[in-house]
Scaffold this motif. Structure first.
Motif, PDB file in Angstrom:
ATOM      1  N   SER A 157       5.052  65.359  88.402  1.00 27.96           N
ATOM      2  CA  SER A 157       5.573  66.471  89.189  1.00 27.96           C
ATOM      3  C   SER A 157       5.175  66.308  90.639  1.00 27.96           C
ATOM      4  CB  SER A 157       5.043  67.806  88.656  1.00 27.96           C
ATOM      5  OG  SER A 157       5.400  67.974  87.310  1.00 27.96           O
ATOM      6  N   SER A 158       6.149  66.054  91.475  1.00 24.10           N
ATOM      7  CA  SER A 158       5.879  65.996  92.903  1.00 24.10           C
ATOM      8  C   SER A 158       5.801  67.403  93.464  1.00 24.10           C
ATOM      9  CB  SER A 158       6.974  65.207  93.622  1.00 24.10           C
ATOM     10  OG  SER A 158       7.013  63.877  93.147  1.00 24.10           O
ATOM     11  N   PRO A 159       5.064  67.603  94.598  1.00 26.04           N
ATOM     12  CA  PRO A 159       4.944  68.949  95.151  1.00 26.04           C
ATOM     13  C   PRO A 159       6.305  69.596  95.371  1.00 26.04           C
ATOM     14  CG  PRO A 159       3.412  67.458  96.230  1.00 26.04           C
ATOM     15  CD  PRO A 159       4.271  66.617  95.341  1.00 26.04           C
ATOM     16  N   GLY A 160       6.451  70.803  94.876  1.00 29.62           N
ATOM     17  CA  GLY A 160       7.685  71.538  95.058  1.00 29.62           C
ATOM     18  C   GLY A 160       8.742  71.254  94.024  1.00 29.62           C
ATOM     19  N   ASP A 161       8.509  70.279  93.144  1.00 27.24           N
ATOM     20  CA  ASP A 161       9.505  69.887  92.154  1.00 27.24           C
ATOM     21  C   ASP A 161       9.392  70.766  90.920  1.00 27.24           C
ATOM     22  OD1 ASP A 161      11.322  68.673  90.540  1.00 27.24           O
ATOM     23  OD2 ASP A 161      10.166  66.837  90.212  1.00 27.24           O
ATOM     24  N   ASN A 195      -0.188  73.841  94.316  1.00 26.02           N
ATOM     25  CA  ASN A 195       0.375  72.832  95.223  1.00 26.02           C
ATOM     26  C   ASN A 195       1.614  72.163  94.632  1.00 26.02           C
ATOM     27  OD1 ASN A 195      -0.748  71.307  93.216  1.00 26.02           O
ATOM     28  ND2 ASN A 195      -2.108  70.118  94.534  1.00 26.02           N
ATOM     29  N   GLY A 196       2.420  72.949  93.919  1.00 22.85           N
ATOM     30  CA  GLY A 196       3.641  72.380  93.363  1.00 22.85           C
ATOM     31  C   GLY A 196       3.401  71.366  92.275  1.00 22.85           C
ATOM     32  N   HIS A 197       2.286  71.479  91.573  1.00 28.69           N
ATOM     33  CA  HIS A 197       1.960  70.611  90.432  1.00 28.69           C
ATOM     34  C   HIS A 197       1.717  69.165  90.826  1.00 28.69           C
ATOM     35  CE1 HIS A 197       2.872  73.761  87.463  1.00 28.69           C
ATOM     36  NE2 HIS A 197       3.854  74.095  88.257  1.00 28.69           N
ATOM     37  N   VAL A 205      -3.286  67.415  99.544  1.00 28.63           N
ATOM     38  CA  VAL A 205      -2.855  68.577  98.753  1.00 28.63           C
ATOM     39  C   VAL A 205      -3.780  68.850  97.573  1.00 28.63           C
ATOM     40  CG1 VAL A 205      -0.455  68.210  99.422  1.00 28.63           C
ATOM     41  CG2 VAL A 205      -1.289  67.230  97.265  1.00 28.63           C
ATOM     42  N   SER A 206      -4.732  67.936  97.312  1.00 29.49           N
ATOM     43  CA  SER A 206      -5.619  68.125  96.161  1.00 29.49           C
ATOM     44  C   SER A 206      -6.948  68.755  96.524  1.00 29.49           C
ATOM     45  CB  SER A 206      -5.876  66.774  95.465  1.00 29.49           C
ATOM     46  OG  SER A 206      -4.680  66.233  94.971  1.00 29.49           O
ATOM     47  N   GLN A 207      -7.257  68.871  97.799  1.00 33.20           N
ATOM     48  CA  GLN A 207      -8.535  69.470  98.176  1.00 33.20           C
ATOM     49  C   GLN A 207      -8.553  70.955  97.830  1.00 33.20           C
ATOM     50  OE1 GLN A 207      -9.500  69.374 102.379  1.00 33.20           O
ATOM     51  NE2 GLN A 207     -11.690  69.607 102.001  1.00 33.20           N
ATOM     52  N   VAL A 208      -9.657  71.413  97.279  1.00 36.81           N
ATOM     53  CA  VAL A 208      -9.824  72.830  96.944  1.00 36.81           C
ATOM     54  C   VAL A 208     -10.037  73.610  98.237  1.00 36.81           C
ATOM     55  CG1 VAL A 208     -11.214  74.507  95.672  1.00 36.81           C
ATOM     56  CG2 VAL A 208     -10.824  72.221  94.721  1.00 36.81           C
ATOM     57  N   GLN A 209      -9.256  74.645  98.449  1.00 40.84           N
ATOM     58  CA  GLN A 209      -9.301  75.329  99.738  1.00 40.84           C
ATOM     59  C   GLN A 209      -9.783  76.772  99.644  1.00 40.84           C
ATOM     60  OE1 GLN A 209      -5.956  74.590 102.348  1.00 40.84           O
ATOM     61  NE2 GLN A 209      -5.523  72.643 101.340  1.00 40.84           N
ATOM     62  N   PHE A 254     -11.859  66.233  90.083  1.00 43.70           N
ATOM     63  CA  PHE A 254     -11.722  64.921  89.464  1.00 43.70           C
ATOM     64  C   PHE A 254     -10.252  64.550  89.278  1.00 43.70           C
ATOM     65  CE2 PHE A 254     -11.656  62.309  85.477  1.00 43.70           C
ATOM     66  CZ  PHE A 254     -12.400  61.238  85.930  1.00 43.70           C
ATOM     67  N   SER A 255      -9.420  65.552  89.015  1.00 41.20           N
ATOM     68  CA  SER A 255      -8.024  65.273  88.658  1.00 41.20           C
ATOM     69  C   SER A 255      -7.048  65.917  89.631  1.00 41.20           C
ATOM     70  CB  SER A 255      -7.744  65.736  87.225  1.00 41.20           C
ATOM     71  OG  SER A 255      -8.058  67.116  87.063  1.00 41.20           O
ATOM     72  N   THR A 256      -6.777  67.181  89.444  1.00 38.91           N
ATOM     73  CA  THR A 256      -5.765  67.878  90.230  1.00 38.91           C
ATOM     74  C   THR A 256      -6.339  69.170  90.817  1.00 38.91           C
ATOM     75  OG1 THR A 256      -4.985  69.137  88.308  1.00 38.91           O
ATOM     76  CG2 THR A 256      -3.931  67.005  88.717  1.00 38.91           C
ATOM     77  N   ARG A 257      -5.676  69.638  91.841  1.00 43.82           N
ATOM     78  CA  ARG A 257      -6.124  70.895  92.453  1.00 43.82           C
ATOM     79  C   ARG A 257      -5.969  72.064  91.487  1.00 43.82           C
ATOM     80  NH1 ARG A 257      -3.717  73.678  97.946  1.00 43.82           N
ATOM     81  NH2 ARG A 257      -5.046  75.518  97.930  1.00 43.82           N
ATOM     82  N   ASP A 258      -4.952  72.033  90.651  1.00 44.40           N
ATOM     83  CA  ASP A 258      -4.781  73.126  89.702  1.00 44.40           C
ATOM     84  C   ASP A 258      -5.947  73.192  88.720  1.00 44.40           C
ATOM     85  OD1 ASP A 258      -2.449  74.079  90.772  1.00 44.40           O
ATOM     86  OD2 ASP A 258      -1.140  72.933  89.454  1.00 44.40           O
ATOM     87  N   HIS A 259      -6.477  72.041  88.338  1.00 45.03           N
ATOM     88  CA  HIS A 259      -7.690  72.045  87.503  1.00 45.03           C
ATOM     89  C   HIS A 259      -8.827  72.670  88.289  1.00 45.03           C
ATOM     90  CE1 HIS A 259     -11.376  70.509  85.688  1.00 45.03           C
ATOM     91  NE2 HIS A 259     -10.695  70.266  84.583  1.00 45.03           N
ATOM     92  N   GLY A 260      -9.096  72.126  89.444  1.00 44.33           N
ATOM     93  CA  GLY A 260      -9.862  72.824  90.461  1.00 44.33           C
ATOM     94  C   GLY A 260     -11.371  72.827  90.372  1.00 44.33           C
TER      95      GLY A 260
END
Length: 782
Positions: A7-11, A24-26, A470-474, A495-501
């Protein structure tokens, strides 16, 4: 057939379940979908051959090569502008037929190997900038998911027949020759792995009495024989007992207590409060405590009644469950219970039994379970229902189902299950995380920039920079962090994705190092830099992770309790799970990142804190160095990995070969393990036994060789005796494949001392990095 979809951002179109939230759009999300429309008959024939070859060699090469994902990306190279333009140099170009292997390798030849390697590896990068890859290895994860789905009655809803075929393939492929299953894909047979794998195969429709040879009934017959020869499932370790209780094929009276009331105890001055445990430990035992407190059990079915007959030597209804609580097969007993722990469990079970007979005790149990569910929902929402790892993901989902079978939390949980599933030629597995996307991306950036060839791979680096960005926790998690036992996270990298966080010290540090590398290349080569205020946020969170008592860094949080708490470790199969210890890897990565940031931004507001942190961190590294000069690596195999980090941490805090005896001792250790071929090869048994153990057959391992080489190059070995580096470079180039790839050899990751885990991208990242450092720092390639 199957296709990996990222999944690209926004897709949004590529995201099953449109109500799944994302920050961040997955970005970084990858899932496998069953879709044969894109495959030609030739493609299918290739895939079938890959699967057949793995099955034929499964007892000698137990690790898949992640070939299905690589095959898919290979087919897109030309369309994506990632064609392989350079072939590796022929062996005769760097292995002299006369003379000596101690001489330098030609600079042009090393450049050629690097270009071939980067050409290949950039083709595996997804459009959003991350590198997908297998992160499987543990054998108990997929059975836990299957059991949970059966308890919920959702097995057929979540897993299609195509999923089941691939899961059965995976289980059969990783059955050992003696009929049992290991804790991980390369491990000896254990009761934990065998019982859960057997149960999973039965729930997936396999039968020990079937005549259907496609399902190879001997897999079940052999596994059941293995189990019964060792006393039956009463001897499965505690986690296995717990899963069987949920399924209704083991009695809760045979399980040591996991009382939810522990969450009601005062936190202050209480080293045994669950909030003080290592986050992976408490996030597993949190839902366990709720499920235990509710005695959550599946309804009896025909298959569960059959399992009761199959798994036990004695008649199920005649088993004295109270005597089985501490029974554990010898093969599983990595961490035996101290006698005091068994005494405590025995007393606690008696107290609990008495309390639950009173109205006050039942009232307290209700309050405790309600509090546990509040923490579970907090974890679910803050990870977008991914959760910190696969075990608590599955158990949290079960808790939500038992709380409210029709609640929206159940739907959200099930939509995220596919984030954990990965397909390779050995079948479908459940990963140890939802991937290693950020971790691999940060290392890959450093490897490619080390090559000195960044100007030739700008598209790759710009995409990687986007993923870092886009993966940095903000933002920190919401609410009062102390109430939820959470650390700050604003500015961290996961470690993985921003959604994991979930923020981690070494992931944040490697992310910061990669961001600074890319910033140094300039916008034209690497894209817009990450703003300085966000880099400062990262420095702040890395500094906050340092343990003041030791000067070292743990993983997700500060160390909150004491090592003696480990005597209460209830998991017989894992070591050092109770608290978040300080590690050489986390400490070194943090020291390197802080040092690099200080050099780039010497007037930062954090400069005084950084100086103090570097001094304390250096002292910690020196304090944990072993007498032989090595460091024990806790997150990969093992002494080559730990010693690479130890050396880099000393160098980041001012050591030189001339001035630091500890550094010289570490160099001597690595040199003492170099093989005649020039490489290094360390077995996963080093992690279990805590001593250096050579791989069987004295074969070099590309990843161990790269780690040792990186450490030696950084230490200044070339100034004193470059011959070991020349031999190591030749060893890496000798192992390079004709397409620029490197082979997948034995497993290289580990957690909790005893369970191994896959890092499929290590075989590409680290030889590139090592040859790049060799080229730039030893041969002087510009």
């Amino acid at each position: 057939m199957w296709k990996l979809r990222c999944s690209s951002p926004g897709d949004r179109a590529s995201v099953p379940g449109q109500d799944i939230s994302s920050l961040n759009g997955h970005a970084g999300r990858h899932i496998w979908e069953h879709n044969s429309a894109h495959l030609s008959p030739e493609d299918i024939a290739v895939i079938d051959r890959l699967r057949e070859n793995f099955e034929l060699n499964r007892h000698t090469q137990k690790h898949s090569s992640d070939a299905l994902m690589r095959l898919q990306y290979d087919s897109l190279r030309d369309a994506r502008g990632r064609a392989i333009k350079t072939a590796p140099p022929p062996r005769c170009a760097y292995d002299p037929t006369s003379g000596t292997a101690d001489s330098p390798v030609s600079r042009d030849i090393v450049k050629q190997a690097l270009r071939a390697g980067i050409d290949f590896y950039q083709g595996l990068q997804d459009d959003d900038g991350h590198w997908p890859g297998d992160y499987g290895g543990p054998m108990f994860l997929m059975p836990g998911l299957i059991i949970a789905l059966c308890v919920m009655g959702k097995l057929d809803h979540v897993l299609s027949e195509a999923h089941k075929v691939e899961i059965r393939r995976y289980l059969r492929n990783h059955q050992n020759e003696d009929g049992g299953f290991g804790l991980h894909i390369e491990g000896h047979s254990t009761m934990f792995g065998t019982v859960l794998s057997y149960v999973a195969m039965r729930l997936l429709g396999m039968s020990p009495n079937t005549s259907n040879l496609v399902d190879r009934e001997n897999s079940l017959v052999d596994a059941l024989s293995w189990i019964r020869a060792r006393g039956g499932a009463v001897n499965v370790p505690s986690w296995g007992k717990f899963y069987l209780c949920l399924l209704g094929v083991y009695e809760w009276d045979g399980l040591n207590p996991v009382p939810p009331e522990c969450w009601l105890l005062p936190y202050t001055f209480n080293p045994l409060h669950p909030g003080r445990f290592w986050c992976h430990c408490r996030m597993v035992y949190l839902p366990m405590s709720y499920l235990y407190g509710m005695r959550a059990t599946a309804q009896s079915t025909e298959i569960t009644e059959l399992l009761k007959k199959e798994l036990y030597i004695d008649d199920y209804d005649c088993i004295d469950w109270n005597t089985t609580r501490n029974s554990c097969a010898e093969e599983d007993l990595y961490y035996p219970h101290p006698w005091i722990q068994d005494l405590i469990w025995s007393g606690l079970s008696k107290v609990e039994l008495s309390l639950l007979k009173t109205s006050a005790g039942m009232w307290l149990r209700g309050i405790a379970c309600k509090l546990a569910m509040e923490h579970i929902h907090y974890e679910d929402e803050n990870t977008r229902y991914i959760d910190i790892g696969p075990v608590n993901k599955v158990l949290n989902m079960l808790c939500c189902w038992f709380e409210d079978p029709f609640g929206c939390a159940n739907r959200k949980h099930m939509q995220r299950l596919h984030d954990y599933l990965w397909l390779a030629e050995d079948g479908m597995k459940m990963q140890g995380y939802n991937g290693s996307q950020l971790w691999d991306c940060a290392f890959a950036v450093q490897a490619i920039t080390a090559s000195g060839l960044a100007t030739e791979y700008t598209d790759c680096l710009i995409a990687a920079h986007r993923y870092l960005d886009v993966s940095q926790v903000q933002a920190d998690c919401p609410g009062e962090l102390t109430r939820w036992h959470r650390h700050i996270s604003k500015g961290a990298w996961p470690f993985s994705t921003r959604d994991h966080g979930w923020p981690i010290s070494d992931c944040s540090s490697e992310g910061l190092k990669a961001a600074l590398e890319l910033e140094g290349l300039g916008t034209a080569l690497a894209g817009p830099p990450i703003p300085i205020d966000r880099l400062e946020d990262c420095v702040n969170v890395v500094l906050s992770y340092q343990n003041m008592e030791t000067g070292g860094w743990a993983t997700y949080e500060n160390t909150r309790s004491f090592p003696w708490v480990e005597i209460m470790n209830p998991a017989e199969t894992f070591g050092d799970i109770m608290i978040d210890y300080s590690y050489v890897e986390c400490s070194s990565a943090s020291l390197q990142a802080l040092s690099k940031f200080r050099t780039r931004y010497p007037t930062s507001p954090h400069k005084d804190r950084i100086e103090k942190a570097l001094t304390a961190g250096r002292n910690f590294l020196l304090s944990i160095q072993r007498a032989d000069g090595s460091w024990y690596g806790s997150w990969a195999i093992c002494f080559t990995y730990g010693t690479w980090f130890g050396i880099k941490g000393l160098l980041a805090t001012g050591s030189t070969y001339e001035t630091c005896s500890s550094l010289r001792k570490a160099v001597r250790f690595l040199l003492s393990k170099q093989m005649a071929c020039g490489g290094w090869g360390e077995s996963y048994l080093s992690s279990q036994k805590k001593k250096y153990i050579q791989l069987e057959g004295n074969e070099p391992h590309v990843v161990n060789t790269a780690w040792a080489m990186l450490a030696l190059v950084a230490s200044g070995q070339a100034k004193y005796d470059p011959a070991p580096l020349h031999r190591a470079a030749r060893a890496l180039m000798r192992m390079q494949c004709g397409n620029g790839d490197w082979p997948q050899q034995s497993i290289m990751g580990v957690f909790n001392r005893n369970c191994m885990i896959t890092y499929a991208n290590y075989r590409n990242i680290f030889p590139l990095w090592a040859l790049g450092d060799y080229a730039t720092l030893v041969l002087g390639v510009k």
